[in-house]
Design an enzyme around this catalytic site. Structure first.
Site, PDB file in Angstrom:
ATOM      1  N   HIS A 122       0.885  -1.170   0.000  1.00  0.00           N
ATOM      2  CA  HIS A 122       0.000   0.000   0.000  1.00  0.00           C
ATOM      3  C   HIS A 122       0.917   1.212   0.000  1.00  0.00           C
ATOM      4  O   HIS A 122       1.646   1.451   0.967  1.00  0.00           O
ATOM      5  CB  HIS A 122      -0.884  -0.054   1.255  1.00  0.00           C
ATOM      6  CG  HIS A 122      -2.087   0.819   1.191  1.00  0.00           C
ATOM      7  ND1 HIS A 122      -3.104   0.605   0.308  1.00  0.00           N
ATOM      8  CD2 HIS A 122      -2.430   1.924   1.909  1.00  0.00           C
ATOM      9  CE1 HIS A 122      -4.044   1.531   0.486  1.00  0.00           C
ATOM     10  NE2 HIS A 122      -3.649   2.352   1.449  1.00  0.00           N
TER      11      HIS A 122
ATOM     12  N   LYS B 240     -10.184   6.220  -3.900  1.00  0.00           N
ATOM     13  CA  LYS B 240      -9.225   7.251  -3.475  1.00  0.00           C
ATOM     14  C   LYS B 240      -7.854   6.842  -3.989  1.00  0.00           C
ATOM     15  O   LYS B 240      -7.472   5.677  -3.870  1.00  0.00           O
ATOM     16  CB  LYS B 240      -9.271   7.312  -1.953  1.00  0.00           C
ATOM     17  CG  LYS B 240      -8.145   8.042  -1.257  1.00  0.00           C
ATOM     18  CD  LYS B 240      -8.592   8.394   0.161  1.00  0.00           C
ATOM     19  CE  LYS B 240      -7.480   8.348   1.185  1.00  0.00           C
ATOM     20  NZ  LYS B 240      -7.919   8.717   2.536  1.00  0.00           N
TER      21      LYS B 240
ATOM     22  N   LYS C 111      -3.748   7.490  -3.774  1.00  0.00           N
ATOM     23  CA  LYS C 111      -2.697   8.053  -2.930  1.00  0.00           C
ATOM     24  C   LYS C 111      -1.636   8.643  -3.841  1.00  0.00           C
ATOM     25  O   LYS C 111      -1.037   7.899  -4.646  1.00  0.00           O
ATOM     26  CB  LYS C 111      -2.097   6.941  -2.072  1.00  0.00           C
ATOM     27  CG  LYS C 111      -3.048   6.435  -1.013  1.00  0.00           C
ATOM     28  CD  LYS C 111      -3.178   7.471   0.056  1.00  0.00           C
ATOM     29  CE  LYS C 111      -3.804   6.944   1.316  1.00  0.00           C
ATOM     30  NZ  LYS C 111      -3.917   7.974   2.331  1.00  0.00           N
TER      31      LYS C 111
ATOM     32  N   ASP D 180      -5.555  11.621  -2.121  1.00  0.00           N
ATOM     33  CA  ASP D 180      -4.986  11.991  -0.827  1.00  0.00           C
ATOM     34  C   ASP D 180      -3.498  12.231  -1.049  1.00  0.00           C
ATOM     35  O   ASP D 180      -2.765  11.309  -1.423  1.00  0.00           O
ATOM     36  CB  ASP D 180      -5.206  10.861   0.193  1.00  0.00           C
ATOM     37  CG  ASP D 180      -4.816  11.273   1.609  1.00  0.00           C
ATOM     38  OD1 ASP D 180      -4.282  12.388   1.772  1.00  0.00           O
ATOM     39  OD2 ASP D 180      -5.048  10.473   2.539  1.00  0.00           O
TER      40      ASP D 180
ATOM     41  N   ASP E  48      -7.167  16.385   6.734  1.00  0.00           N
ATOM     42  CA  ASP E  48      -6.984  15.138   7.486  1.00  0.00           C
ATOM     43  C   ASP E  48      -5.936  15.381   8.580  1.00  0.00           C
ATOM     44  O   ASP E  48      -6.284  15.652   9.728  1.00  0.00           O
ATOM     45  CB  ASP E  48      -6.580  14.005   6.535  1.00  0.00           C
ATOM     46  CG  ASP E  48      -6.474  12.666   7.253  1.00  0.00           C
ATOM     47  OD1 ASP E  48      -6.805  12.593   8.450  1.00  0.00           O
ATOM     48  OD2 ASP E  48      -6.044  11.664   6.634  1.00  0.00           O
TER      49      ASP E  48
ATOM     50  N   LYS F  49     -11.353  10.729  12.156  1.00  0.00           N
ATOM     51  CA  LYS F  49     -10.710   9.449  12.467  1.00  0.00           C
ATOM     52  C   LYS F  49     -10.702   9.300  13.981  1.00  0.00           C
ATOM     53  O   LYS F  49     -10.172  10.170  14.690  1.00  0.00           O
ATOM     54  CB  LYS F  49      -9.284   9.413  11.939  1.00  0.00           C
ATOM     55  CG  LYS F  49      -9.198   9.361  10.420  1.00  0.00           C
ATOM     56  CD  LYS F  49      -7.766   9.288   9.956  1.00  0.00           C
ATOM     57  CE  LYS F  49      -7.717   9.165   8.443  1.00  0.00           C
ATOM     58  NZ  LYS F  49      -6.342   9.270   7.934  1.00  0.00           N
TER      59      LYS F  49
HETATM   60  C1  MUC Z   1      -4.927   8.637   5.299  1.00  0.00           C
HETATM   61  O1  MUC Z   1      -4.109   9.539   5.372  1.00  0.00           O
HETATM   62  O2  MUC Z   1      -6.070   8.939   4.990  1.00  0.00           O
HETATM   63  C2  MUC Z   1      -6.481   6.017   4.813  1.00  0.00           C
HETATM   64  C3  MUC Z   1      -6.741   5.240   3.748  1.00  0.00           C
HETATM   65  C4  MUC Z   1      -5.552   4.907   3.181  1.00  0.00           C
HETATM   66  O3  MUC Z   1      -5.373   4.274   2.162  1.00  0.00           O
HETATM   67  O4  MUC Z   1      -4.536   5.445   3.917  1.00  0.00           O
HETATM   68  C5  MUC Z   1      -5.090   6.095   5.008  1.00  0.00           C
HETATM   69  C6  MUC Z   1      -4.463   7.255   5.646  1.00  0.00           C
HETATM   70 MG    MG Z   2      -5.527  11.061   4.634  1.00  0.00          MG
END
Ligand code: MUC
Ligand code: MG
Length: 382
Positions: free
Chosen positions: A23, A168, A170, A199, A251, A275
């Protein structure tokens, strides 16, 4: 003192559970999660479970599995033994007196406390949090394998299975140009069949965000999470005021109620990613959510990639919230090779179904707990 809720014992353990694939985030790649699982015993015989998970040890924020374990074993548990466990706020105050900060550690203990008390009363945890307003939550999945073909295959499978239609991505580890190309190709491959979010996990400065976020919006992204550093509230505010066609979500910038007040006062984001761990528990998540709602800021149900214990706890509190709602991403259990409950929460029609049984509504598999327990590693057959 209500003797029947007296807290008798609290134990914490670190598990190591591999992920189904690497991941990849802006700050590194993870191939296992190391959640801290708390078990809490009340005098009446009831036990509860809680969890705090970090991502990449202490690289998402300051706390690590080891620091969480240490704080619980040496400071938080001793502050609560012998106390009335049904006085939730008083227990939180005692933990604050014993230990500054350490929100993740406190949240793991608080979840176990609510689970134990709710089980004693034969009520679901959501009932102790004000009652549920929904029975299910739309569930996002994160495409973060780092490989376009693999990301697209994952997305298509999950669409076909009717599990996820919010994805989502990254970004922030590669050049912004490479990120824009990656996101654009995924968007083309999905042909409008899904909602796309990104994100950046704090990776960009204000100038990079101003230059490249409009290109991501043109590609079809509708929600942008933490594009700049957590401290960079001025840049976050400016992006919120000037970007068109997508919402900006905080976040890492929004952990405590005081952070939430500042962002609300400055109208520095459209949405808060809630969270449970970073807010310090279920009750404090509701406080941050109340600030969001009062400031006309939406909320999104975030994850730290917890097992089913932490994910269910989050689902319980998210289900109690009103206001503008931007989905949840409690997909942690699906990213792990295995779980520590006998049955996971169901996913139906793209939504995570909220458990209704007593406590968190889950049955913990003690053999699985032992199997992944770091302290027992090597001493049990895998
Ligand atoms: C985050 O920063 O949101 C949440 C889902 C994911 O893939 O990583 C996290 C952390
Ligand atoms: Mg995040």
């Amino acid at each position: 003192m209500q003797d029947r809720f007296l807290i008798e014992r609290i134990e914490a353990r670190i598990l190591d559970i591999p992920t189904i694939r690497p991941h990849k985030l802006s700050f590194g790649s993870i191939s296992r999660q190391s959640p801290v699982i708390v078990q809490l015993w009340l005098r009446n015989g009831a036990t509860g479970f809680g969890e705090a998970a970090t991502i990449g040890g202490p690289s998402w924020n300051e706390e690590s599995p080891e620091s969480i374990h240490h704080a619980i074993a040496n400071h938080l548990a001793p502050s609560l033994i012998g106390q009335d466990g049904a006085r939730f706020e008083a227990c939180l105050s005692r933990m604050d007196l014993a230990c500054k900060g350490n929100a993740f550690a406190k949240s793991a203990v608080e979840i176990a406390l609510l689970d134990a008390v709710a089980r004693s009363l034969q009520l679901p945890v959501w009932q102790l949090l004000g009652g549920k307003q929904r029975d299910s939550l739309p569930l996002a999945w994160t495409l973060a394998s780092g490989d376009i073909e693999r990301d697209l295959a994952e997305a298509h499978l999950r669409l076909e299975q009717k599990r996820h239609r919010i994805f989502k991505m990254k970004i922030g580890a590669r050049t912004p140009e490479a990120d824009v190309a990656h996101v654009s190709e995924i968007a083309r491959g999905l042909q409008g069949r899904a909602t796309l979010t990104v994100d950046v996990n704090q990776a960009w400065d204000g100038a990079t965000a101003r230059r490249f976020l409009p290109q991501l919006i043109d590609a079809g992204v509708t929600l942008i999470e933490q594009p700049v550093a957590g401290w960079n509230v001025p840049a976050l505010r400016e992006l919120t005021a000037t970007l068109h066609g997508a919402l900006v979500m905080a976040d890492e910038s929004v952990c405590t109620p005081y952070d939430a007040m500042r962002l609300a006062r400055e109208q520095a984001s459209h949405v808060f990613s809630l969270k449970v761990a970073k807010h310090g528990g279920l009750l404090r998540t509701r406080k941050v959510a109340a600030i969001a709602q009062a400031a006309d800021i939406g909320w999104y149900g975030g994850t730290m990639l917890e097992t089913s214990i932490g994910s269910a706890a989050s689902a319980h509190v998210f289900a109690t919230l009103g206001g503008q709602h931007y989905n949840c991403e409690l997909f942690g259990p699906q990213l792990l090779v295995d779980d520590i409950v006998t049955e996971r929460m169901a996913i139906r029609d793209f939504e995570l179904q909220l458990p209704d049984g007593p406590g968190l509504g889950l049955e913990i598999d003690l053999q699985q707990l032992a199997r992944f327990d770091r302290a027992l590693a090597g001493s049990l057959p895998q």
